[in-house]
Design an enzyme around this catalytic site. Structure first.
Site, PDB file in Angstrom:
ATOM      1  N   TRP A  86     -10.168   5.125  -4.512  1.00 23.71           N
ATOM      2  CA  TRP A  86      -8.740   5.384  -4.672  1.00 23.71           C
ATOM      3  C   TRP A  86      -8.135   4.647  -5.858  1.00 23.71           C
ATOM      4  O   TRP A  86      -6.972   4.846  -6.216  1.00 23.71           O
ATOM      5  CB  TRP A  86      -7.980   4.959  -3.406  1.00 23.71           C
ATOM      6  CG  TRP A  86      -8.298   3.571  -2.933  1.00 23.71           C
ATOM      7  CD1 TRP A  86      -9.165   3.216  -1.952  1.00 23.71           C
ATOM      8  CD2 TRP A  86      -7.762   2.338  -3.445  1.00 23.71           C
ATOM      9  NE1 TRP A  86      -9.201   1.856  -1.798  1.00 23.71           N
ATOM     10  CE2 TRP A  86      -8.343   1.281  -2.701  1.00 23.71           C
ATOM     11  CE3 TRP A  86      -6.842   2.016  -4.436  1.00 23.71           C
ATOM     12  CZ2 TRP A  86      -8.047  -0.050  -2.938  1.00 23.71           C
ATOM     13  CZ3 TRP A  86      -6.542   0.691  -4.682  1.00 23.71           C
ATOM     14  CH2 TRP A  86      -7.147  -0.331  -3.941  1.00 23.71           C
ATOM     15  N   CYS A  87      -8.915   3.744  -6.477  1.00 20.44           N
ATOM     16  CA  CYS A  87      -8.393   2.896  -7.547  1.00 20.44           C
ATOM     17  C   CYS A  87      -8.352   3.648  -8.878  1.00 20.44           C
ATOM     18  O   CYS A  87      -9.355   4.227  -9.315  1.00 20.44           O
ATOM     19  CB  CYS A  87      -9.261   1.633  -7.675  1.00 20.44           C
ATOM     20  SG  CYS A  87      -8.880   0.624  -9.116  1.00 20.44           S
ATOM     21  N   TYR A  88      -7.213   3.612  -9.533  1.00 22.61           N
ATOM     22  CA  TYR A  88      -7.035   4.288 -10.822  1.00 22.61           C
ATOM     23  C   TYR A  88      -7.974   3.717 -11.878  1.00 22.61           C
ATOM     24  O   TYR A  88      -8.614   4.459 -12.631  1.00 22.61           O
ATOM     25  CB  TYR A  88      -5.578   4.144 -11.269  1.00 22.61           C
ATOM     26  CG  TYR A  88      -5.311   4.578 -12.695  1.00 22.61           C
ATOM     27  CD1 TYR A  88      -5.256   5.924 -13.034  1.00 22.61           C
ATOM     28  CD2 TYR A  88      -5.112   3.630 -13.703  1.00 22.61           C
ATOM     29  CE1 TYR A  88      -5.010   6.317 -14.347  1.00 22.61           C
ATOM     30  CE2 TYR A  88      -4.868   4.012 -15.010  1.00 22.61           C
ATOM     31  CZ  TYR A  88      -4.818   5.353 -15.333  1.00 22.61           C
ATOM     32  OH  TYR A  88      -4.573   5.748 -16.630  1.00 22.61           O
TER      33      TYR A  88
END
Length: 472
Positions: free
Chosen positions: A169-171
């Protein structure tokens, strides 16, 4: 010409001939009691003269505009890595200083709050980190998926293992390209391997390697850096650019000293990578100590996890901490404080009110917990005789609370200085006043004793006349 007879007429203390005086037992007893009373009262007066008395007043704080206040602190965070720990300061005038490092020191600590190594140097990168284009599918190519079951085996198999600890989920994780399989085939080269760990699926493995921000690139070396206890590898963190070209260049420098047909680690490395590689924290906690200077206006001292190129899972952040020391103002020399306590025994009782206090979140109130402390500070000045300043200290009251927040949890110290200050002044005592009191004691006791003696003497005479049946 004035004769001696005329002079004698001015005598206030005329003498009674000894033959006309009469000694009595009651008079002797009163004389002894009077002498003891004089000695006792004289000792009390002397003690009062030698003792120090003070007067306390409340006045407007006379601090000059632009004067700064020093905050000293020593705080341990058992669940915050030194890699991301940041000390920030802000105030109502718009001051906002982030990640103060010049006067702050960090040490990795274990769960028992014991230091596990030398001072941790974060060494911030001087430029914006470059990233590759966003491409989720790159995780499926080139990097070997690692789990808690195969991590130890793989880490001992290659001289160098580069691991990307990420969260889907981390950009920033989605912009990190760590694919070197096409250039360095592990089956042919055998010197380096790139791996990846999904921290949402392998939380225990990430926790064991003290991963708190995503993505975190770790470099594991086989050989001389293996710990003797449990065989775990010491490792380094990579803080350089994250585009493909920079990563490949870094890896080429790592494997340059290693022969292609060798699996043994060679300790010599290219010094050009020192700026982008630093030892990773050896434990998951951090002790932060040092001081900052702030303006004398309402503001906040904030300790949090901060990084311009990492993401944090707020639900996993735990800002529990133990305050070993927190005080305001200049450090006071023990000798000076001892002299001040001679004047005011209660002085300094609230100078370090939070020392030794622990604020632990046991997850019983949920995650995303910010711990806030509200401090109200009062300045105290102690002046000796002659208005010489003996010391200046800041005492404070503290109220703490745990608050759930949707943002990344932090530890905040909100401070506000009172516009009034306490002024303690040493009272001076006059020697002439002491002499006057001594004379009053002697004269008063002597006079009272004489009155009592006269009453007793006349009473005894009256009783004797009654016994003899005489009329007065």
């Amino acid at each position: 010409m004035i004769s001696s007879r005329n002079i004698k007429s001015m005598d206030f203390y005329r003498k009674i001939p000894r033959d006309l005086t009469e000694a009595s037992v009651s008079g002797a007893g009163l004389s002894i009691v009077a002498a003891l009373a004089m000695m006792f009262l004289f000792g009390m007066e002397l003690s009062n003269y030698l003792s120090v008395s003070t007067s306390t007043s409340i006045v407007v704080d006379k601090s000059s505009d632009g004067e700064f206040l020093r905050i000293d602190f020593n705080i341990s965070f058992p669940s915050l890595s030194c890699e991301f720990a940041s000390v920030d300061v802000s105030d109502v005038l718009g001051t906002n200083r982030l990640n103060i490092t010049k006067t702050v020191r960090k040490f990795s600590i274990d769960r028992n709050m014991k230091i596990t190594g030398p001072e941790f140097h974060s060494g911030p990168v001087a430029h914006a980190i470059k990233h590759g284009d966003e491409a989720d599918e790159e995780y499926a190519e080139g990097s070997v998926p690692l789990t808690s079951h195969n991590f130890e085996r793989v880490s001992h198999q290659y001289p160098i293992l580069v691991v990307n600890f990420f969260a889907p989920w981390c950009y920033w994780s989605n912009r990190l390209s760590l694919t070197i399989g096409c250039r360095y085939d592990p089956e042919i080269d055998g010197r380096i391997l790139s791996g990846k760990v999904d921290c949402t699926e392998q939380p225990e493995l990430c926790r064991r390697n003290h991963i708190q921000g995503y993505p975190s690139v770790r470099i594991f070396r086989k050989g001389s850096d293996i710990r003797e206890d449990h065989g775990h590898h010491e490792h380094e963190s990579y803080y350089g650019d994250r585009d493909t070209e920079s990563l490949v260049k870094m890896m080429e420098q790592l494997i340059a000293p290693i022969p292609v047909d060798s699996e043994k680690h060679v300790s010599s490395t290219d010094n050009s990578t020192d700026k982008i590689k630093r030892p990773a924290p050896s434990s998951g906690g951090c002790r932060i100590e040092g001081f900052v200077r702030v303006k004398k206006v309402p503001g906040s001292l904030i300790i949090s996890a901060r990084s311009g190129a990492h993401s944090f899972d707020a639900s996993e952040m735990n800002m529990s901490h133990v305050i070993s020391h927190l005080s305001f103002g200049r450090k006071i020399i023990p000798r000076v404080m001892s002299d001040a306590k001679r004047l005011i025994p209660y002085l300094g009782g609230s100078h370090d009110r939070l020392n030794g206090r622990a604020f632990i979140n046991h997850r019983d109130i949920g995650a995303n917990v910010t711990i806030e402390h509200y401090l109200q500070i009062v300045k105290t000045e102690v002046l000796t005789r002659g208005s010489h300043k003996l010391l200046e200290e800041y005492e404070y009251t503290a109220h703490s609370s745990l608050v759930q927040s949707p943002d990344i949890p932090v530890t905040k110290f909100h401070f506000e200085l009172s516009p009034m200050q306490v002024l303690i002044t040493e009272n001076s005592k006059s020697f002439s006043h002491f002499i006057t009191n001594v004379c009053a004691i002697i004269g008063g006791v002597f006079t009272v004793a004489g009155i009592l003696d006269s009453i007793l003497h006349n009473t005894f005479r009256l009783m004797k006349k009654v016994e003899l049946g005489k009329n007065i």
